[in-house]
Design a protein around this motif. Structure first.
Motif, PDB file in Angstrom:
ATOM      1  N   LEU A  48       0.860  -1.171   0.000  1.00 52.74           N
ATOM      2  CA  LEU A  48       0.000   0.000   0.000  1.00 52.74           C
ATOM      3  C   LEU A  48       0.898   1.223   0.000  1.00 52.74           C
ATOM      4  O   LEU A  48       1.867   1.289   0.753  1.00 52.74           O
ATOM      5  N   ALA A  49       0.604   2.189  -0.860  1.00 50.84           N
ATOM      6  CA  ALA A  49       1.385   3.418  -0.942  1.00 50.84           C
ATOM      7  C   ALA A  49       0.485   4.597  -0.603  1.00 50.84           C
ATOM      8  O   ALA A  49      -0.643   4.676  -1.088  1.00 50.84           O
ATOM      9  N   ALA A  50       0.986   5.493   0.237  1.00 51.26           N
ATOM     10  CA  ALA A  50       0.165   6.611   0.696  1.00 51.26           C
ATOM     11  C   ALA A  50       0.968   7.901   0.688  1.00 51.26           C
ATOM     12  O   ALA A  50       2.127   7.935   1.098  1.00 51.26           O
ATOM     13  N   GLY A  51       0.319   8.988   0.235  1.00 49.90           N
ATOM     14  CA  GLY A  51       0.934  10.302   0.261  1.00 49.90           C
ATOM     15  C   GLY A  51      -0.115  11.347  -0.089  1.00 49.90           C
ATOM     16  O   GLY A  51      -1.204  11.019  -0.556  1.00 49.90           O
ATOM     17  N   ARG A  52       0.222  12.611   0.139  1.00 49.48           N
ATOM     18  CA  ARG A  52      -0.664  13.715  -0.188  1.00 49.48           C
ATOM     19  C   ARG A  52       0.041  14.653  -1.162  1.00 49.48           C
ATOM     20  O   ARG A  52       1.250  14.882  -1.057  1.00 49.48           O
ATOM     21  N   GLY A  53      -0.713  15.215  -2.110  1.00 46.00           N
ATOM     22  CA  GLY A  53      -0.135  16.202  -3.025  1.00 46.00           C
ATOM     23  C   GLY A  53       1.002  15.619  -3.849  1.00 46.00           C
ATOM     24  O   GLY A  53       0.873  14.557  -4.469  1.00 46.00           O
ATOM     25  N   SER A  54       2.152  16.296  -3.827  1.00 45.90           N
ATOM     26  CA  SER A  54       3.311  15.831  -4.588  1.00 45.90           C
ATOM     27  C   SER A  54       3.760  14.453  -4.125  1.00 45.90           C
ATOM     28  O   SER A  54       4.230  13.635  -4.931  1.00 45.90           O
ATOM     29  N   SER A  55       3.631  14.187  -2.831  1.00 41.93           N
ATOM     30  CA  SER A  55       4.027  12.874  -2.318  1.00 41.93           C
ATOM     31  C   SER A  55       3.166  11.769  -2.902  1.00 41.93           C
ATOM     32  O   SER A  55       3.610  10.624  -3.030  1.00 41.93           O
ATOM     33  N   ASP A  56       1.932  12.087  -3.265  1.00 41.84           N
ATOM     34  CA  ASP A  56       1.062  11.093  -3.890  1.00 41.84           C
ATOM     35  C   ASP A  56       1.574  10.736  -5.283  1.00 41.84           C
ATOM     36  O   ASP A  56       1.417   9.596  -5.739  1.00 41.84           O
ATOM     37  N   ALA A  57       2.182  11.711  -5.978  1.00 47.76           N
ATOM     38  CA  ALA A  57       2.784  11.413  -7.285  1.00 47.76           C
ATOM     39  C   ALA A  57       3.949  10.443  -7.107  1.00 47.76           C
ATOM     40  O   ALA A  57       4.123   9.510  -7.903  1.00 47.76           O
ATOM     41  N   ALA A  58       4.742  10.641  -6.057  1.00 48.37           N
ATOM     42  CA  ALA A  58       5.841   9.712  -5.769  1.00 48.37           C
ATOM     43  C   ALA A  58       5.296   8.336  -5.398  1.00 48.37           C
ATOM     44  O   ALA A  58       5.882   7.305  -5.752  1.00 48.37           O
ATOM     45  N   ALA A  59       4.166   8.310  -4.685  1.00 45.57           N
ATOM     46  CA  ALA A  59       3.535   7.040  -4.340  1.00 45.57           C
ATOM     47  C   ALA A  59       3.042   6.322  -5.593  1.00 45.57           C
ATOM     48  O   ALA A  59       3.096   5.083  -5.673  1.00 45.57           O
ATOM     49  N   LEU A  60       2.570   7.086  -6.588  1.00 45.79           N
ATOM     50  CA  LEU A  60       2.134   6.480  -7.844  1.00 45.79           C
ATOM     51  C   LEU A  60       3.319   5.874  -8.582  1.00 45.79           C
ATOM     52  O   LEU A  60       3.204   4.797  -9.187  1.00 45.79           O
ATOM     53  N   LYS A  93       1.003  -9.603   6.097  1.00 42.99           N
ATOM     54  CA  LYS A  93       2.136  -9.823   5.196  1.00 42.99           C
ATOM     55  C   LYS A  93       2.157  -8.766   4.091  1.00 42.99           C
ATOM     56  O   LYS A  93       2.042  -9.063   2.891  1.00 42.99           O
ATOM     57  N   ALA A  94       2.259  -7.525   4.509  1.00 47.85           N
ATOM     58  CA  ALA A  94       2.140  -6.400   3.578  1.00 47.85           C
ATOM     59  C   ALA A  94       3.188  -5.330   3.870  1.00 47.85           C
ATOM     60  O   ALA A  94       3.711  -5.226   4.983  1.00 47.85           O
ATOM     61  N   LEU A  95       3.478  -4.559   2.856  1.00 49.60           N
ATOM     62  CA  LEU A  95       4.315  -3.367   2.987  1.00 49.60           C
ATOM     63  C   LEU A  95       3.420  -2.138   2.898  1.00 49.60           C
ATOM     64  O   LEU A  95       2.601  -2.032   1.984  1.00 49.60           O
ATOM     65  N   LEU A  96       3.570  -1.232   3.857  1.00 55.59           N
ATOM     66  CA  LEU A  96       2.931   0.074   3.771  1.00 55.59           C
ATOM     67  C   LEU A  96       4.025   1.107   3.561  1.00 55.59           C
ATOM     68  O   LEU A  96       4.930   1.237   4.397  1.00 55.59           O
ATOM     69  N   LEU A  97       3.959   1.815   2.442  1.00 59.45           N
ATOM     70  CA  LEU A  97       4.938   2.848   2.127  1.00 59.45           C
ATOM     71  C   LEU A  97       4.262   4.210   2.251  1.00 59.45           C
ATOM     72  O   LEU A  97       3.362   4.535   1.468  1.00 59.45           O
ATOM     73  N   ALA A  98       4.683   4.998   3.224  1.00 55.95           N
ATOM     74  CA  ALA A  98       4.148   6.345   3.422  1.00 55.95           C
ATOM     75  C   ALA A  98       5.201   7.360   2.988  1.00 55.95           C
ATOM     76  O   ALA A  98       6.368   7.248   3.375  1.00 55.95           O
ATOM     77  N   ILE A  99       4.788   8.353   2.210  1.00 53.21           N
ATOM     78  CA  ILE A  99       5.708   9.363   1.695  1.00 53.21           C
ATOM     79  C   ILE A  99       5.201  10.732   2.110  1.00 53.21           C
ATOM     80  O   ILE A  99       4.026  11.057   1.904  1.00 53.21           O
ATOM     81  N   SER A 100       6.086  11.548   2.690  1.00 57.38           N
ATOM     82  CA  SER A 100       5.655  12.867   3.159  1.00 57.38           C
ATOM     83  C   SER A 100       6.831  13.818   3.251  1.00 57.38           C
ATOM     84  O   SER A 100       7.929  13.429   3.674  1.00 57.38           O
ATOM     85  N   GLN A 101       6.594  15.062   2.868  1.00 60.71           N
ATOM     86  CA  GLN A 101       7.607  16.107   3.044  1.00 60.71           C
ATOM     87  C   GLN A 101       7.659  16.551   4.491  1.00 60.71           C
ATOM     88  O   GLN A 101       8.700  16.570   5.115  1.00 60.71           O
TER      89      GLN A 101
END
Length: 251
Positions: A48-60, A93-101
């Motif tokens: 699962l990848a999570a982010g807001r704004g620009s971080s969401d583009a990195a999550a994509l 059995k999952a990876l959660l990737l959170a991206i944030s400035q």
């Protein structure tokens, strides 16, 4: 006498990105190698990848690279399913990737704290290593972008994308991909050295603008469309090249 336009804060920070990428490689390369080893041992079934704004583009971007290079099904998760609607995801059995400035988005922090389950590894790519999000994940990795003052975040987004590339490279132990990650600083320097002023006339229009991309390029398109909205007030939307016929051309 015509004067050269004053460099904006956003441009100034964007021009720091080669140095940021170099710091990521030199200061976080070993940590990414360690993370790659943990992920190989965990062998998550999905991410699962999570982010807001620009971080969401990195999550994509992470979604596409995880699926294309690792064969790992990846979803872009909405933190609001927990923060607003109170849903608790059943993770195993999952990876959660959170991206944030900033590492301070309350819904993202709360979501990561709640994302627990058997063999769940929560990884945070965070520019502010002292932020609440760093305490809400199992494995924080600093983005090394330094303080970001521009309202339209740029260098932290590029840093997150470089970090995603390094993560996938070390997870796969892919020598060619690791080499690409390690030369990211010179690639960014080359991009900054290109002759960009002719593109400025494009911004004289009043939209709407479609930014087209495919696969990993769609993540870049999403970030470009967001920047056109934030900095130029243009109505801009990112569109997959696969959907051009069914969307923009149909209109």
């Amino acid at each position: 006498m015509n004067q050269a336009p004053r460099q904006t804060l956003m441009e100034s920070e964007a021009r720091e990105t080669p140095a940021v990428a170099a710091r990521i490689v030199s200061q976080q390369g070993e940590r990414l190698k360690e993370l790659g080893g943990r992920l190989r041992a965990l062998a998550p079934r999905y991410a699962l990848a999570a982010g807001r704004g620009s971080s969401d583009a990195a999550a994509l971007l992470a979604k596409y690279l995880f699926e294309m290079r690792l064969g790992l099904p990846t979803v872009s998760v909405a933190p609001s399913v927990h923060s607003i609607y109170g849903a608790q995801l059943r993770l195993e059995k999952a990876l959660l990737l959170a991206i944030s400035q900033s590492g301070r988005s309350p819904d993202l922090v709360d979501f990561c704290r709640s994302a627990v389950g058997e063999d769940v590894l929560r990884v945070g790519l965070i520019n502010d290593a002292a932020s609440p999000l760093a305490d809400a994940v199992d494995f924080p990795v600093p983005l090394e972008a330094g303080p970001e003052k521009s309202v339209a975040a740029t260098k932290s987004c590029i840093a997150a994308m470089v970090m995603v590339l390094g993560l996938v490279a070390h997870w796969r132990q892919d020598r060619d991909l690791i080499a690409a990650f390690e030369r990211s600083s010179s690639v960014l320097s080359g991009a900054l050295a290109q002759d960009w002023p002719p593109a400025s006339t494009f911004l004289d229009g009043d939209g709407p603008v479609y930014v087209v991309g495919r696969a990993p390029g769609l993540a870049i398109a999403a970030e470009a469309a967001l920047k056109l909205k934030e900095t130029n007030g243009l109505h801009a939307e990112a569109v997959s090249a696969a959907e051009i016929r069914h969307g923009p051309l149909a209109l």
